[in-house]
Design a protein around this motif. Structure first.
Motif, PDB file in Angstrom:
ATOM      1  N   GLU B  90       0.828  -1.200   0.000  1.00  0.00           N
ATOM      2  CA  GLU B  90       0.000   0.000   0.000  1.00  0.00           C
ATOM      3  C   GLU B  90       0.871   1.262   0.000  1.00  0.00           C
ATOM      4  N   ALA B  91       1.910   1.265   0.859  1.00  0.00           N
ATOM      5  CA  ALA B  91       2.784   2.437   0.957  1.00  0.00           C
ATOM      6  C   ALA B  91       3.521   2.674  -0.362  1.00  0.00           C
ATOM      7  N   LEU B  92       3.988   1.596  -0.995  1.00  0.00           N
ATOM      8  CA  LEU B  92       4.748   1.744  -2.245  1.00  0.00           C
ATOM      9  C   LEU B  92       3.850   2.207  -3.386  1.00  0.00           C
ATOM     10  N   LEU B  93       2.630   1.684  -3.444  1.00  0.00           N
ATOM     11  CA  LEU B  93       1.701   2.099  -4.509  1.00  0.00           C
ATOM     12  C   LEU B  93       1.269   3.547  -4.299  1.00  0.00           C
ATOM     13  N   ALA B  94       1.011   3.898  -3.044  1.00  0.00           N
ATOM     14  CA  ALA B  94       0.608   5.286  -2.759  1.00  0.00           C
ATOM     15  C   ALA B  94       1.749   6.245  -3.095  1.00  0.00           C
ATOM     16  N   ALA B  95       2.992   5.771  -2.969  1.00  0.00           N
ATOM     17  CA  ALA B  95       4.145   6.608  -3.289  1.00  0.00           C
ATOM     18  C   ALA B  95       4.348   6.716  -4.800  1.00  0.00           C
ATOM     19  N   GLY B  96       3.618   5.910  -5.565  1.00  0.00           N
ATOM     20  CA  GLY B  96       3.664   6.062  -7.020  1.00  0.00           C
ATOM     21  C   GLY B  96       4.175   4.871  -7.809  1.00  0.00           C
TER      22      GLY B  96
END
Lengths: 195, 251
Positions: B90-96
């Motif tokens: 989730e954190a990596l996808l939200a970061a782009g």
């Protein structure tokens, strides 16, 4: 210029925001009806499942709002599919801005999802593709597609030709990801901002 | 027509690129954003950033790095290395990041693939598999190829697909680093048995090897690291070579 990106339960929304930043435009990501109505341009992006997304849009009144917007609106990927009449994915009625039907790719030979770079064939003049060469490559990731219809302005061939881009009145939509389509994608986003 | 993809892979430690020598076009070969942007200009179709940092602090650096990459790179990119929780994804996808690659974590807990696909879509999950042949067939390994498992390559790839993986990134451990070409026979068998794209990895030493991976190995994409980092091969020349041989690539 005020650019708003529709916030809903789909993935990949922030990629469009980053892409706009790269071409020097800051956008607001919001589901606030007033902010969306007041924007000069609205982008409706996302990656997700059609029936789940439609349920969310209805619950938040975004279905009627998007359809009633008068400024240029750009749907991207599932945004395009949700702007069509009906999607086979979850067998759901969509926004009906475009009359086209969304179906699943069926092929015994080719892989699904359609993933990677494929070429764009303009079918009608569209301001979105100003300065974009014929057969330019754009990046796709999708298992469902909108059939070719009266609002199709560009096609791509995978299994069969499908709608790469749709246009009707102030509504524009792209099945590929301009935010991931290198310089060609940036040009198309810039063309939309220039409308 | 759908183009065959060329994917450079960058190893990241504490937010910096490891390996790789200085390129004339960029000031700092250790800067993953600059190196990624250079590859993108040369015609890379996607990028893979593989984090080899083991510490928690390094992980936080990775999310910050992904944000920077997303702000500067206009082609899809995958992030991998030690991802074993949904909140990491989730954190990596939200970061782009566009995709995450999972390897050991999925072999240890196959349901992780289902979880990612269910929450973020199949297109997000690249299932990386490191394998080598033995008497029992192709065995899958975890922990950077150090520990064998009871999973077999073709069965595991099929299982990953049915659990919702969007792509298979197959590295033949015996071919990796020796520059004698990709494991085309196993690649072709994988590609024929799956309905999702297969990325060839391990063994690229020449332009001919990429041609073989696409034609004999039936791969949808090919990945290489050192070959590009050490400037032995430039992506634009490679794509020109492939196009001249009738392989559809984005030029």
């Amino acid at each position: 210029m005020k650019v708003a990106i529709v916030k809903y339960n789909a993935g990949n929304i922030f990629s469009v925001e980053y892409a706009l930043k790269r071409i020097g435009c800051s956008a607001v990501v919001t589901d606030d009806h007033e902010l969306l109505r007041a924007a000069d341009k609205v982008i409706f992006p996302g990656v997700g499942e059609a029936s789940t997304s439609m349920r969310y849009l209805r619950r938040h009144g975004l279905d009627t709002l998007i359809g009633s917007l008068k400024q240029p609106v750009l749907g991207v990927c599932i945004g395009l599919q949700l702007m069509c009449r009906h999607s086979e994915e979850g067998n759901v009625a969509c926004l009906g801005i475009f009359d086209e039907q969304v179906k699943r790719f069926r092929s015994a030979v080719l892989k699904v999802p359609h993933m990677g770079w494929n070429t764009l064939q303009p079918e009608k003049d569209s301001p979105l593709f100003a300065g974009v060469p014929k057969d330019a490559y754009v990046y796709y990731v999708h298992s469902y597609y909108a059939a070719v219809g009266e609002h199709t302005v560009a096609t791509t061939d995978y299994v069969q030709p499908f709608s790469a881009a749709l246009h009707k009145d102030n509504f524009y939509a792209l099945q590929f990801h301009p935010e991931k389509s290198a310089a060609v994608g940036e040009r198309i986003l810039q063309n939309f901002l220039n409308l | 027509m759908l183009a065959k993809r060329i994917i450079p892979c960058l190893d990241i430690k504490d937010g910096r690129t490891v390996k790789g020598i200085n390129f004339v076009d960029i000031r700092d070969a250790g800067d993953p954003v600059a190196l990624g942007a250079l590859y993108s200009r040369q015609g890379a179709d996607e990028l893979v950033f593989l984090d080899i940092t083991a510490t928690h602090e390094g992980r936080k650096t990775l999310v910050e790095l992904v944000k920077k990459i997303a702000q500067h790179i206009n082609i899809p990119f995958t992030v991998g290395g030690g991802i074993d929780e949904l909140k990491d994804v989730e954190a990596l996808l939200a970061a782009g990041a566009d995709k995450v690659s999972v390897n050991s974590s999925a072999l240890k807990r196959p349901g992780f693939i289902d979880e990612i696909a269910h929450n973020f879509g199949a297109q997000v999950v690249v299932c990386a598999i490191d394998a080598k042949p033995d008497n029992a067939g192709w065995t899958c390994y975890v922990s950077g190829g150090r520990i064998p498992t009871d999973k077999k390559l073709f069965d595991w790839a099929k299982e990953a697909e049915s659990r919702g993986a969007g792509e298979i990134l197959f590295t033949s451990m015996n071919h990796d680093g020796v520059k004698r070409g990709f494991a085309c026979e196993a690649l072709a068998r994988l590609s024929d048995s799956l309905r999702i794209p297969v990325i060839a990895s391990g063994g690229a030493g020449s332009m001919q090897h990429f041609e073989d991976a696409f034609i004999n190995g039936k791969a949808d994409a090919a990945l290489a690291a050192t070959l590009f980092h050490f400037k032995e091969l430039e992506i634009s020349s490679l794509k020109k070579y492939l196009a001249e041989r009738g392989i559809v690539v984005r030029l």
